[in-house]
Scaffold this motif. Structure first.
Motif, short mmCIF file in Angstrom:
data_model
loop_
_atom_site.label_atom_id
_atom_site.label_comp_id
_atom_site.label_asym_id
_atom_site.label_seq_id
_atom_site.Cartn_x
_atom_site.Cartn_y
_atom_site.Cartn_z
N ALA A 106 0.84 -1.20 0.00
CA ALA A 106 0.00 0.00 0.00
C ALA A 106 0.87 1.25 0.00
CB ALA A 106 -0.92 -0.01 1.22
N MET A 107 0.18 2.38 -0.23
CA MET A 107 0.84 3.69 -0.22
C MET A 107 2.07 3.69 -1.12
SD MET A 107 0.40 4.89 3.75
CE MET A 107 1.03 6.55 3.38
N PHE A 108 1.84 3.24 -2.37
CA PHE A 108 2.89 3.25 -3.40
C PHE A 108 4.13 2.46 -2.97
CE2 PHE A 108 0.46 7.23 -3.58
CZ PHE A 108 -0.13 7.09 -4.84
N GLY A 109 3.90 1.36 -2.24
CA GLY A 109 5.00 0.50 -1.85
C GLY A 109 5.65 0.85 -0.53
N LEU A 110 5.21 1.95 0.11
CA LEU A 110 5.79 2.31 1.41
C LEU A 110 5.46 1.24 2.45
CD1 LEU A 110 5.15 6.15 1.67
CD2 LEU A 110 7.36 5.00 1.46
N ILE A 111 4.31 0.59 2.28
CA ILE A 111 3.91 -0.48 3.20
C ILE A 111 3.94 -1.78 2.42
CG2 ILE A 111 2.11 -1.36 4.72
CD1 ILE A 111 1.05 1.49 4.95
N SER A 112 4.78 -2.71 2.85
CA SER A 112 4.88 -4.01 2.17
C SER A 112 3.70 -4.89 2.55
CB SER A 112 6.20 -4.69 2.54
OG SER A 112 6.24 -4.93 3.93
N ALA A 113 3.55 -6.02 1.86
CA ALA A 113 2.45 -6.95 2.14
C ALA A 113 2.50 -7.40 3.60
CB ALA A 113 2.54 -8.14 1.20
N ARG A 114 1.31 -7.51 4.19
CA ARG A 114 1.17 -7.94 5.57
C ARG A 114 0.36 -9.23 5.64
NH1 ARG A 114 4.91 -4.13 6.10
NH2 ARG A 114 4.92 -3.11 8.12
N GLU A 115 0.56 -9.98 6.72
CA GLU A 115 -0.20 -11.20 6.98
C GLU A 115 -1.04 -10.98 8.23
OE1 GLU A 115 1.07 -15.82 7.46
OE2 GLU A 115 1.92 -14.40 8.91
N PHE A 116 -2.30 -11.43 8.19
CA PHE A 116 -3.19 -11.32 9.34
C PHE A 116 -3.86 -12.67 9.59
CE2 PHE A 116 -2.91 -7.10 7.53
CZ PHE A 116 -2.80 -6.26 8.62
N ILE A 117 -3.91 -13.09 10.85
CA ILE A 117 -4.67 -14.27 11.25
C ILE A 117 -5.84 -13.76 12.08
CG2 ILE A 117 -4.61 -16.55 12.33
CD1 ILE A 117 -2.60 -16.13 10.00
N THR A 118 -7.04 -13.90 11.56
CA THR A 118 -8.19 -13.30 12.20
C THR A 118 -9.31 -14.30 12.39
OG1 THR A 118 -9.10 -12.58 10.07
CG2 THR A 118 -7.69 -11.01 11.26
N MET A 119 -10.22 -13.95 13.29
CA MET A 119 -11.42 -14.76 13.53
C MET A 119 -12.65 -13.90 13.33
SD MET A 119 -12.57 -16.93 16.90
CE MET A 119 -12.64 -15.47 17.94
N PRO A 120 -13.36 -14.07 12.20
CA PRO A 120 -14.64 -13.39 12.02
C PRO A 120 -15.78 -14.24 12.56
CG PRO A 120 -13.97 -14.39 9.96
CD PRO A 120 -12.89 -14.70 10.96
N GLY A 121 -16.84 -13.56 12.96
CA GLY A 121 -18.06 -14.23 13.40
C GLY A 121 -19.21 -13.25 13.32
N VAL A 122 -20.43 -13.74 13.51
CA VAL A 122 -21.61 -12.87 13.45
C VAL A 122 -22.56 -13.24 14.58
CG1 VAL A 122 -22.76 -14.41 11.79
CG2 VAL A 122 -23.49 -12.02 11.99
N ARG A 123 -23.10 -12.22 15.23
CA ARG A 123 -24.08 -12.43 16.30
C ARG A 123 -25.37 -11.70 15.91
NH1 ARG A 123 -22.10 -12.41 22.38
NH2 ARG A 123 -20.92 -14.10 21.39
N HIS A 124 -26.48 -12.37 16.11
CA HIS A 124 -27.78 -11.84 15.68
C HIS A 124 -28.58 -11.33 16.89
CE1 HIS A 124 -26.98 -13.69 11.78
NE2 HIS A 124 -26.65 -14.78 12.44
#
Length: 217
Positions: A106-124
């Protein structure tokens, strides 16, 4: 090794989102574009910024949720994501998943690729005509740190998806986002760019949605 209490983590994540949602103090207006409004305040989770985004979408609440769990669609619709990998489907009442996502630079290469380990969920919350989509960074035994990537951290983030009375094909969204991409550049540079990045991500999502709608007709 003790098993991670992912349901407990999601409970705490949603609790924190409700705290943000019910706190109307200290929000600073950043940008308005049509019905899109962006605010910010200092995060209480890390040394960074919590963003609040309000907007309306021309889709039903259920479709908003369904597309959020459509990883193939989200790979094309999220401007900042290069790939999404499903690590584990935990399921349960909150439909929990563990994901590994890799961001584009991002930002024209100023920020290199990142890795994220996330947990999405949904509550009703049917009594409130509301659904809460939440996600947060977690550890997972199948995802040790990869030296090829900087691992970023997403703190409690998510989206309140409200039904709109009399308009079943629309929904009102209030989103909260806060992440630490572990930058080597001054944080202030990213903070100044974030409103434009958010607007570009939403525009990209809308374009991907239009293409999907056209393909489904």
């Amino acid at each position: 090794m003790a098993q991670t209490d992912y349901n407990g983590i999601m409970d705490q994540t949603i609790k924190k989102l409700w705290e943000y949602h019910e706190d109307d103090k200290d929000w600073k207006h950043l940008k308005t574009s049509g019905d899109l409004v962006i605010y910010q305040k200092k995060s209480d989770a890390f040394d960074g910024i919590l963003y609040k985004i309000e907007r309306t979408m021309n889709m039903s609440p259920q479709r908003n949720i369904d597309l959020s769990f459509d990883w193939k669609f989200m790979e094309t619709a999220d401007k900042g994501v290069k790939s999404i990998e499903l690590i584990e489907h935990i399921g349960g009442p909150d439909n929990l998943h563990i994901l590994r996502s890799v961001s584009d630079s991002a930002m024209f290469g100023l920020i290199s690729a990142r890795e994220f380990i996330t947990m999405p969920g949904v509550r009703h919350y049917p009594e409130k005509s509301l659904h809460v989509l939440a996600h947060v960074s977690v550890d997972h035994p199948k995802c040790p740190e990869d030296k090829k990537f900087v691992r970023g951290v997403i703190y409690p983030s998510g989206r309140f998806v409200y039904e709109i009375a009399g308009e079943p094909n629309k929904c009102r969204l209030v989103e909260y986002g806060q992440n630490d991409p572990k930058l080597s550049i001054p944080r202030i540079i990213l903070d100044q760019a974030v409103p434009g990045i958010i607007k570009a991500k939403i525009d990209h999502f809308n374009t991907a949605l239009e293409k999907l709608d056209a393909a489904e007709k």
